[in-house]
Design a protein around this motif. Structure first.
Motif, PDB file in Angstrom:
ATOM      1  N   ARG A  61      44.824  38.632  33.298  1.00 46.00           N
ATOM      2  CA  ARG A  61      43.516  39.658  33.473  1.00 46.00           C
ATOM      3  C   ARG A  61      44.203  41.122  33.169  1.00 46.00           C
ATOM      4  N   ARG A  62      45.311  41.205  32.743  1.00 43.13           N
ATOM      5  CA  ARG A  62      45.725  42.262  32.260  1.00 43.13           C
ATOM      6  C   ARG A  62      45.794  43.469  33.155  1.00 43.13           C
ATOM      7  N   LEU A  63      46.439  43.028  34.274  1.00 43.73           N
ATOM      8  CA  LEU A  63      46.213  44.170  35.601  1.00 43.73           C
ATOM      9  C   LEU A  63      47.395  44.994  35.643  1.00 43.73           C
ATOM     10  N   LEU A 104      50.952  35.125  39.930  1.00 40.67           N
ATOM     11  CA  LEU A 104      51.254  35.791  38.552  1.00 40.67           C
ATOM     12  C   LEU A 104      50.562  35.764  37.338  1.00 40.67           C
ATOM     13  N   VAL A 105      50.158  34.506  37.188  1.00 41.86           N
ATOM     14  CA  VAL A 105      49.384  33.844  35.980  1.00 41.86           C
ATOM     15  C   VAL A 105      48.185  34.648  35.946  1.00 41.86           C
ATOM     16  N   LEU A 108      43.526  42.160  44.396  1.00 38.49           N
ATOM     17  CA  LEU A 108      43.294  41.381  43.005  1.00 38.49           C
ATOM     18  C   LEU A 108      41.905  40.847  42.802  1.00 38.49           C
ATOM     19  N   ASP A 109      41.233  40.834  44.121  1.00 35.66           N
ATOM     20  CA  ASP A 109      40.036  40.193  43.981  1.00 35.66           C
ATOM     21  C   ASP A 109      38.873  41.614  43.658  1.00 35.66           C
ATOM     22  N   LEU A 110      39.445  42.624  43.858  1.00 36.35           N
ATOM     23  CA  LEU A 110      38.613  44.035  43.911  1.00 36.35           C
ATOM     24  C   LEU A 110      38.387  44.808  42.413  1.00 36.35           C
ATOM     25  N   VAL A 111      39.589  44.495  41.594  1.00 37.27           N
ATOM     26  CA  VAL A 111      39.893  45.030  40.494  1.00 37.27           C
ATOM     27  C   VAL A 111      39.288  44.227  39.294  1.00 37.27           C
TER      28      VAL A 111
END
Length: 352
Positions: free
Chosen positions: A286-288, A280-281, A256-259
């Motif tokens: 961030r619309r991942l 989750l928030v 999550l920190d990389l995208v």
């Protein structure tokens, strides 16, 4: 015949004599193995993470060989053909297989993976029986050496699948988490698909050095915060993150920190923990997109992966660090377990 088997202590391997395989079904093929590889999931067996593998069971699922005999219903290969085998063997006839969703096949099998995956003999042996040969074997082009085709049956096609799952296209920025065999091949595939920038993330310096030779910027997570480091490299997170690690849940959280916001994470690394806590928030805002690949449906993608090798866009032999005869397989496992080998290939026969 000789084969690598699970030791009596269920935590080691041994070279042993086992029974020769025979045709059991009209859809079977018998293959004389020429090359076999030691895979990370073979280590899962001796680490007790593969239920249903009993002491004395032969191991291995990455192989090339020569077809010696086929059942009456086999159409795709004939005796004398050089072939590579898929690690995931679907039944080929259920509803999931009709949709080519082979990873959803309820009767899927994997050589050398115990009673819950078909109870098949392993490929680190002189011969093996391959069921459902029409979907489990692919002919190797005459001009292609066995070594260059070997990984099409597993890790190369898994790397290709990861890129497709992540939507890598020309101009994408791609971060690959894990610079092991699958991760290094995923970098090669991403480059072949036109990725504009490659980043490799790992904690193993020699593997990162290898990734750098493939044109990747490297982030050593033991030396820097990966999220901060990738921002410095790219100005944001990557368009696509390919997670080839699996294992500890914290590795998934790290993706999550990389995208970047609106980016995609494709997961082909195997996580065995039953639960993982995700923010989750943050993921929602961030619309991942997070796509879990499951086991790679090799037979869907392996022709595309093979084509990349044939035209020289990917060179799978670059990750081979050790070649040895079947008699030295125990040493090969030791090297692989100690991370002194990146990829070990067992040279079993060259005749035929």
């Amino acid at each position: 015949m000789k084969a690598v088997v699970l030791g009596e202590d269920m935590a080691s391997v041994a070279l042993s004599e086992v029974e020769e395989p025979e045709l059991q079904d009209a859809h079977d093929a018998l293959v004389r193995v020429r090359r076999a590889a030691i895979c990370g999931s073979d280590l899962h067996v001796i680490h007790g993470r593969t239920p249903g593998v009993m002491p004395g069971s032969s191991l291995g699922h990455e192989f090339t060989g020569v077809v010696e005999a086929v059942g009456d219903e086999v159409l795709a290969v004939r005796p004398g053909d050089r072939v590579v085998g898929a690690f995931l063997i679907p039944c080929g006839s259920c509803e999931a297989c009709a949709r080519t969703e082979y990873a959803a096949c309820e009767d899927q099998m994997t050589p050398g993976s115990g009673m819950f995956m078909g109870d098949l003999g392993g490929a680190q042996a002189e011969r093996l029986r391959v069921p459902n040969a029409d979907v489990a074997l692919l002919r190797i082009p005459d001009a292609l050496a066995d070594e260059r085709a070997l990984f099409v049956g597993d890790i190369l096609t898994t790397a290709y699948y990861a890129n497709r799952l992540g939507g890598v296209t020309s101009g994408s920025t791609v971060a690959v988490q894990g610079a092991g065999p699958v991760g290094l091949l995923a970098l090669q595939v991403a480059r072949a698909l036109g990725a504009a920038r490659l980043v490799a993330v790992d904690l193993d310096a020699p593997r990162l050095e290898k990734a750098a030779t493939l044109g990747a910027d490297c982030i050593d997570v033991t030396r820097s915060n990966p999220g901060v480091a990738i921002e410095r490299l790219l100005g944001s997170g990557a368009d696509v993150v390919l997670d080839t690690v699996g294992g500890a849940p914290k590795a998934l959280v790290q993706t999550l920190d990389l995208v970047r916001a609106g980016g995609t994470i494709a997961v082909v690394g195997l996580y065995t923990d039953p639960e993982v806590a995700l923010p989750l928030v943050d993921t929602f805002m961030r619309r991942l997109t997070i796509r879990f690949g499951g086991l790679c449906p090799v037979a869907v993608y392996w022709r595309d992966a093979l084509e990349l090798v044939e035209r020289g866009a990917v060179e799978p032999t670059d990750i081979i660090t050790h070649r040895m005869p079947l008699d030295d397989a125990v040493e090969g496992y030791d090297l692989f377990e100690r991370r002194e080998a990146l990829k070990v290939v067992l040279e079993i026969s060259d005749d035929g």
